[in-house]
Write an enzyme that holds these catalytic residues in place. Structure first.
Site, PDB file in Angstrom:
ATOM      1  N   ASP A 112      -9.490  -3.415  -0.121  1.00  0.00           N
ATOM      2  CA  ASP A 112      -8.321  -4.114   0.435  1.00  0.00           C
ATOM      3  C   ASP A 112      -8.713  -4.962   1.643  1.00  0.00           C
ATOM      4  OD1 ASP A 112      -5.318  -4.393   0.430  1.00  0.00           O
ATOM      5  OD2 ASP A 112      -5.583  -3.598   2.451  1.00  0.00           O
ATOM      6  N   ARG A 155      -1.744   6.055   5.648  1.00  0.00           N
ATOM      7  CA  ARG A 155      -0.630   6.083   4.691  1.00  0.00           C
ATOM      8  C   ARG A 155      -1.076   6.446   3.275  1.00  0.00           C
ATOM      9  NH1 ARG A 155      -1.137   0.907   6.669  1.00  0.00           N
ATOM     10  NH2 ARG A 155      -1.504  -0.848   5.258  1.00  0.00           N
ATOM     11  N   ASP A 167      -3.280   0.979  -5.745  1.00  0.00           N
ATOM     12  CA  ASP A 167      -1.916   0.896  -5.207  1.00  0.00           C
ATOM     13  C   ASP A 167      -1.260  -0.450  -5.489  1.00  0.00           C
ATOM     14  OD1 ASP A 167      -3.745  -0.368  -3.539  1.00  0.00           O
ATOM     15  OD2 ASP A 167      -2.719   0.210  -1.689  1.00  0.00           O
ATOM     16  N   HIS A 195      -1.213  -9.709  -1.075  1.00  0.00           N
ATOM     17  CA  HIS A 195      -0.455  -9.207  -2.228  1.00  0.00           C
ATOM     18  C   HIS A 195       0.967  -8.965  -1.741  1.00  0.00           C
ATOM     19  CE1 HIS A 195      -0.980  -5.345  -0.169  1.00  0.00           C
ATOM     20  NE2 HIS A 195      -2.195  -5.789   0.088  1.00  0.00           N
ATOM     21  N   THR A 235       0.805  -1.226   0.000  1.00  0.00           N
ATOM     22  CA  THR A 235       0.000   0.000   0.000  1.00  0.00           C
ATOM     23  C   THR A 235       0.838   1.276   0.000  1.00  0.00           C
ATOM     24  OG1 THR A 235      -1.822  -1.112   1.084  1.00  0.00           O
ATOM     25  CG2 THR A 235      -1.712   1.274   1.349  1.00  0.00           C
TER      26      THR A 235
END
Ligand SMILES: [Zn+2]
Length: 535
Positions: free
Chosen positions: A287, A159, A332, A469, A75
């Site tokens: 996500d 973030r 992302d 991921h 991310t």
């Protein structure tokens, strides 16, 4: 307490000058949306199903083969590329976390969007900051050129908001698990924010019925029993009262972030004066759904339909405000689906840095820790090793990793330092180039360990954490990049382009010239309504 960014305005030496030929009719508000974990596989599959916001955005210019080119498909690195025009090797955001043995605190693990100099901070209890982002964002550059421009971000994850807005944000809001908060304590609180937080608390306090699955999602409902006792694949995202965890695993969270975005546009009067404004939005629920259930079950299907609907509502709200706006949407990183659904292997726990380190310590008779890190990705040698121990440990680590049938490649820092940053089509980059794209000599591991294609990077499933991921393979790297503006001619582009091209393309749209030597990306030519500067 706000910890000031280590960078002063003088840091922003990027020679940005207004383009000599101003962009024709630049939009007044640029909305940049990152959908966390919305890989191109999901976009391609669901594109024919979209009827609302994503249908509209897919009617502009579509790059279905966008790439987060780097090996570290996480991310923080991914978000750092979108608004800086640069690869993680240049942004310095090489992972969600790394180790810095010189950090001024006992906990040497560094969070990408935290400031380890904050008194009492740890990796888990961090103070949000852009201090590790080594380059300016487009919003930072724009504010220097045009002080009346506003640089605003809102996201599910801190973030995402930090990496897209950068060092000079006017407002920056993100969900802290209970409400939307900010690290910009000096900025005024827009009046809508406490109202939305209060409404959300009441909303989450109520139980929510399961979502009604459209026929396309019903066809995907296939329960899969996992080794830890949970069953996933046929979930409908309902939740109990006050279940804040489940709230994040539903389109409601994205709806809340988009409500915040709309409120910020209203309260801050974004897009209302001559100076263009930038609003970066990070939608994080995809996500959370992907990690909790994988990408090919009923749950993700419901999330895709929900995301489409929420984005449609948001765009309709923008229309009703009569704003001249443009939207860019990307992601992302992508994801690998649930190992048990696709018949993929899970990574051998013997490949964790801890396990391999213990094996080396036994072989070499070292009393103490040898390797630090997780499973795959950046792996560090303990700085307490003597030079002789370190040399022997490296040879042993390379031997163990390379002998394992699940390991595709291991690169040393010395190997990565010799390679130039990759350019050109990201689909053609070698594994070494992908690893180089997210390599920083001060922050990266001593070794970068890459598993074979298809190996799930989670050794076992856990609640909320069944798929992931982070690999250098295209299911994690390939993401959609969509540009949309009223009147933009529809265009489907097949060529592979990486996300560092987004920032210079938006810069061209609003007539900001960015020195090409300071970034990795290039303006994407041939998009209707966008005139790239002459090279
Ligand atoms: Zn992500």
């Amino acid at each position: 307490m706000r910890i000031a960014s280590a960078f002063s305005a003088a840091f922003l030496l990027t020679p940005a000058v207004p383009a000599s030929a101003q962009a024709p009719n630049p939009p007044k508000l640029i909305v940049v949306i990152s959908v966390d974990q919305f890989g191109a596989n999901l976009f391609d599959e669901y594109r024919p199903q979209f009827t609302a916001g994503l249908k509209r955005l897919a009617s502009g210019t579509v790059f279905r083969n966008g790439y987060q080119g780097q090996a570290a498909t996480e991310t923080c690195p991914g978000h750092s590329t979108i608004m800086t025009g640069s690869l993680p090797a240049r942004t310095g955001i090489i992972a969600n976390s790394w180790y810095d043995w010189s950090a001024p605190r006992a906990d040497k693990r560094i969070y990408c969007a935290g400031d380890e100099r904050a008194p009492g901070s740890t990796f888990r209890n961090y103070t949000v900051s852009p201090v590790h982002l080594k380059v300016p964002t487009l919003g930072d550059i724009l504010k220097k050129l045009s002080p009346d421009s506003q640089n605003v971000a809102v996201a599910g994850k801190d973030r995402a908001a930090v990496m897209m807005s950068g060092h000079f944000a006017d407002e920056r809001w993100y969900w802290d698990g209970k409400q939307y908060v900010t690290d910009l304590k000096a900025a005024p609180v827009p009046p809508s924010v406490p109202l939305i937080n209060a409404k959300l608390a009441k909303f989450i306090a109520m139980p929510q019925a399961p979502l009604v699955a459209p026929p396309y999602c019903q066809l995907k409902a296939r329960p899969i029993a996992l080794s830890d006792g949970q069953t996933v694949g046929a979930g409908t995202l309902g939740r109990a009262a006050n279940d804040y965890e489940a709230f994040r695993e539903s389109p409601d969270w994205d709806g809340a972030t988009l409500a915040m975005a709309g409120a910020l546009i209203h309260d801050l009067k974004l897009g209302r004066d001559k100076a263009p404004d930038i609003l970066s939005i990070g939608l994080s629920a995809t996500d959370y759904v992907g990690h909790a259930y994988g990408s090919e079950g009923e749950e993700m299907c419901l999330q895709m339909f929900g995301l489409d609907r929420e984005l449609g509502d948001f765009l309709r709200a923008l229309d009703s405000m009569k704003l001249d706006y443009a939207v860019v949407l990307t992601a992302d990183h992508g994801v690998e689906d649930l190992a048990e659904r696709v018949g993929a292997p899970r990574v051998d726990p013997a490949l964790s840095a801890k396990a391999v380190g213990a094996e080396i310590a036994k072989t070499l008779g070292i009393d103490g820790r040898v390797l630090v890190g997780g499973t795959g990705g950046d792996v560090y040698f303990d700085p307490a090793l003597s030079p002789d121990q370190r040399a022997k440990a490296e040879a042993e680590a390379l031997r163990i990793f390379r002998a394992h049938p699940q390991v595709e490649a291991v690169f040393t820092k010395a190997e990565l330092e010799k390679v130039p940053l990759p350019t050109g089509s990201p689909d053609k980059w070698t594994l070494l180039q992908r690893a180089r794209a997210s390599f920083d000599p001060q922050r990266s591991g001593d070794l970068v360990v890459l598993m074979k294609k298809g190996v799930s990077l989670l050794s076992k499933p856990g609640v909320g954490d069944v798929a992931t991921h982070g690999s250098p393979w295209d299911y994690d790297r390939r993401v959609p990049i969509l540009f949309w503006r009223p009147g933009m001619a529809p265009q489907n582009r097949e060529e592979a382009v990486d996300t560092s091209n987004i920032m210079p393309t938006i810069a061209a749209m609003i007539g900001v010239r960015v020195d090409p030597k300071t970034i990795d990306g290039r303006c994407l030519a041939g998009i209707s309504t966008i005139a790239c500067p002459a090279p």
